[in-house]
Design a protein around this motif. Sequence first.
Motif, PDB file in Angstrom:
ATOM      1  N   GLY A   6       0.828  -1.208   0.000  1.00 31.99           N
ATOM      2  CA  GLY A   6       0.000   0.000   0.000  1.00 31.99           C
ATOM      3  C   GLY A   6       0.856   1.248   0.000  1.00 31.99           C
ATOM      4  O   GLY A   6       0.607   2.189  -0.752  1.00 31.99           O
ATOM      5  N   LEU A   7       1.905   1.229   0.826  1.00 33.78           N
ATOM      6  CA  LEU A   7       2.796   2.396   0.923  1.00 33.78           C
ATOM      7  C   LEU A   7       3.449   2.680  -0.429  1.00 33.78           C
ATOM      8  O   LEU A   7       3.474   3.822  -0.897  1.00 33.78           O
ATOM      9  CB  LEU A   7       3.865   2.118   1.989  1.00 33.78           C
ATOM     10  N   GLY A  10       0.990   4.040  -2.811  1.00 31.06           N
ATOM     11  CA  GLY A  10       0.729   5.432  -2.450  1.00 31.06           C
ATOM     12  C   GLY A  10       1.808   6.370  -2.960  1.00 31.06           C
ATOM     13  O   GLY A  10       1.504   7.406  -3.548  1.00 31.06           O
ATOM     14  N   ILE A  11       3.065   5.981  -2.759  1.00 32.49           N
ATOM     15  CA  ILE A  11       4.175   6.844  -3.188  1.00 32.49           C
ATOM     16  C   ILE A  11       4.133   7.053  -4.701  1.00 32.49           C
ATOM     17  O   ILE A  11       4.218   8.168  -5.210  1.00 32.49           O
ATOM     18  CB  ILE A  11       5.528   6.240  -2.748  1.00 32.49           C
ATOM     19  N   GLY A  14       1.232   9.234  -5.600  1.00 33.46           N
ATOM     20  CA  GLY A  14       1.512  10.627  -5.268  1.00 33.46           C
ATOM     21  C   GLY A  14       2.362  11.308  -6.327  1.00 33.46           C
ATOM     22  O   GLY A  14       2.160  12.471  -6.652  1.00 33.46           O
ATOM     23  N   MET A  29       1.102  20.873   5.527  1.00 31.20           N
ATOM     24  CA  MET A  29       1.161  19.543   4.932  1.00 31.20           C
ATOM     25  C   MET A  29       2.361  18.776   5.471  1.00 31.20           C
ATOM     26  O   MET A  29       2.260  17.582   5.763  1.00 31.20           O
ATOM     27  CB  MET A  29       1.278  19.713   3.411  1.00 31.20           C
TER      28      MET A  29
ATOM     29  N   PHE B  14      -1.784   3.442   4.896  1.00 35.44           N
ATOM     30  CA  PHE B  14      -0.397   3.474   4.415  1.00 35.44           C
ATOM     31  C   PHE B  14      -0.320   4.142   3.045  1.00 35.44           C
ATOM     32  O   PHE B  14       0.612   4.879   2.745  1.00 35.44           O
ATOM     33  CB  PHE B  14       0.165   2.051   4.349  1.00 35.44           C
ATOM     34  N   MET B  15      -1.328   3.864   2.223  1.00 33.98           N
ATOM     35  CA  MET B  15      -1.368   4.466   0.906  1.00 33.98           C
ATOM     36  C   MET B  15      -1.457   5.982   1.019  1.00 33.98           C
ATOM     37  O   MET B  15      -0.755   6.725   0.323  1.00 33.98           O
ATOM     38  CB  MET B  15      -2.574   3.949   0.121  1.00 33.98           C
ATOM     39  N   ILE B  16      -2.336   6.438   1.929  1.00 31.26           N
ATOM     40  CA  ILE B  16      -2.496   7.885   2.127  1.00 31.26           C
ATOM     41  C   ILE B  16      -1.162   8.495   2.558  1.00 31.26           C
ATOM     42  O   ILE B  16      -0.732   9.532   2.045  1.00 31.26           O
ATOM     43  CB  ILE B  16      -3.594   8.181   3.161  1.00 31.26           C
ATOM     44  N   THR B  17      -0.495   7.797   3.505  1.00 28.98           N
ATOM     45  CA  THR B  17       0.812   8.277   3.950  1.00 28.98           C
ATOM     46  C   THR B  17       1.750   8.421   2.767  1.00 28.98           C
ATOM     47  O   THR B  17       2.425   9.439   2.597  1.00 28.98           O
ATOM     48  CB  THR B  17       1.423   7.295   4.964  1.00 28.98           C
ATOM     49  N   GLY B  18       1.767   7.394   1.923  1.00 30.65           N
ATOM     50  CA  GLY B  18       2.634   7.431   0.749  1.00 30.65           C
ATOM     51  C   GLY B  18       2.286   8.594  -0.157  1.00 30.65           C
ATOM     52  O   GLY B  18       3.176   9.317  -0.610  1.00 30.65           O
ATOM     53  N   ILE B  19       1.001   8.790  -0.390  1.00 27.39           N
ATOM     54  CA  ILE B  19       0.575   9.861  -1.306  1.00 27.39           C
ATOM     55  C   ILE B  19       1.009  11.216  -0.780  1.00 27.39           C
ATOM     56  O   ILE B  19       1.658  11.990  -1.495  1.00 27.39           O
ATOM     57  CB  ILE B  19      -0.956   9.819  -1.513  1.00 27.39           C
ATOM     58  N   ILE B  20       0.689  11.508   0.496  1.00 26.35           N
ATOM     59  CA  ILE B  20       1.019  12.860   0.976  1.00 26.35           C
ATOM     60  C   ILE B  20       2.531  13.051   1.078  1.00 26.35           C
ATOM     61  O   ILE B  20       3.040  14.124   0.807  1.00 26.35           O
ATOM     62  CB  ILE B  20       0.307  13.228   2.302  1.00 26.35           C
TER      63      ILE B  20
END
Lengths: 112, 241
Positions: A6-7, A10-11, A14, A29, B14-20
Amino acid sequence: MLPLIGLLIGIVLGFIIPYSVPLIYSSYMSIAVLAALDSVFGGIRSSLEQKFDSNIFISGFFGNTILAAFLAYVGDRLGVPLYYAAIFAFGTRLFQNFAIIRRHLIKNILKK
Amino acid sequence: MRNNNKLWIIMITFMITGIITSIQFKQDKNRTDIITMKSLYEEQKNIDNENLEIERLGKTLVELEEKLKSYQSKEYGDEDIVSSLEEELEANKIAAGFKELQGPGISIHMKDSEQLGDAQDVMNFVIHNSDVLQIINDLRSGDAERIAINGSPVGWDSEIDCNGATIRVGNDIFAPPFIVEAIGDPQKLEGILNAPNSIVQLMKIWDIQIDIQQVDNITIRGINSTPTYKYLKKDEEGDKR
């Protein structure tokens, strides 16, 4: 394993999303990112200690993130640099959690 | 099932953490400092000023374009050209200070101190060229439109030089008492001169006699010397910028 995937997703997301935070909110932020990272490390630590509670984790994650950003904003308006408080609190806890995670990992490796 | 649900939720966080985190990473790294409301406000003011300047330049552009149009139009005869050139010449003469002008303003009378100080600090009790220069500067910052010293107009290239016990303004040499006249907003000019820590206040400490008066009508004569240039050359390519 799944959270790590997931991480990563997400990265990548982003970087792909063509959105960037307006410069004005950039500072809030960054505090939010710090709070999120703190929650993530706390989650990893508690899962290693077999004490992981997803409710606490999720509420902490969102609560801390929003509260940190909000506090930074309020501090800005009041002229009191409250974001320092957030940086100290989360920063200290990050390192503490990391130390505990390290010990757990070393213990696990030595057991094998 | 429930456990699985939890896993998904954790994955999403975790995905949200990665995105921000990555969004923050993408930010321009030139500015890593915290932006305060104050600096934001100052920047906003700068932007507003720039916008005003743009507006002003736009107006000038429109004016010039209209002028150009009228020059190019058919019914524009020789007389019109002569009269418009004369108008322009007049305006330029006024801008360069070659015309005698009148207006409200202030007049400043200055005299050396009558106190006889000790030999070493007698210099403190007389008016120096730098004092006059600073007064001129204060007047200019108060938007004075014309300035004269003892009736001699101060142009854009007038020097104020020390000449022993006298001061030289352009080609004229004056001894105290000095009378500085300025056309502008009398209230504003007087306010600037009398501000705390101003040169006038400092001179008053040294007992130099300064008298500032608001005057309804001051006449300042035009500059009567035409500048001659020995070193200035025209740009060969012309100014096409």
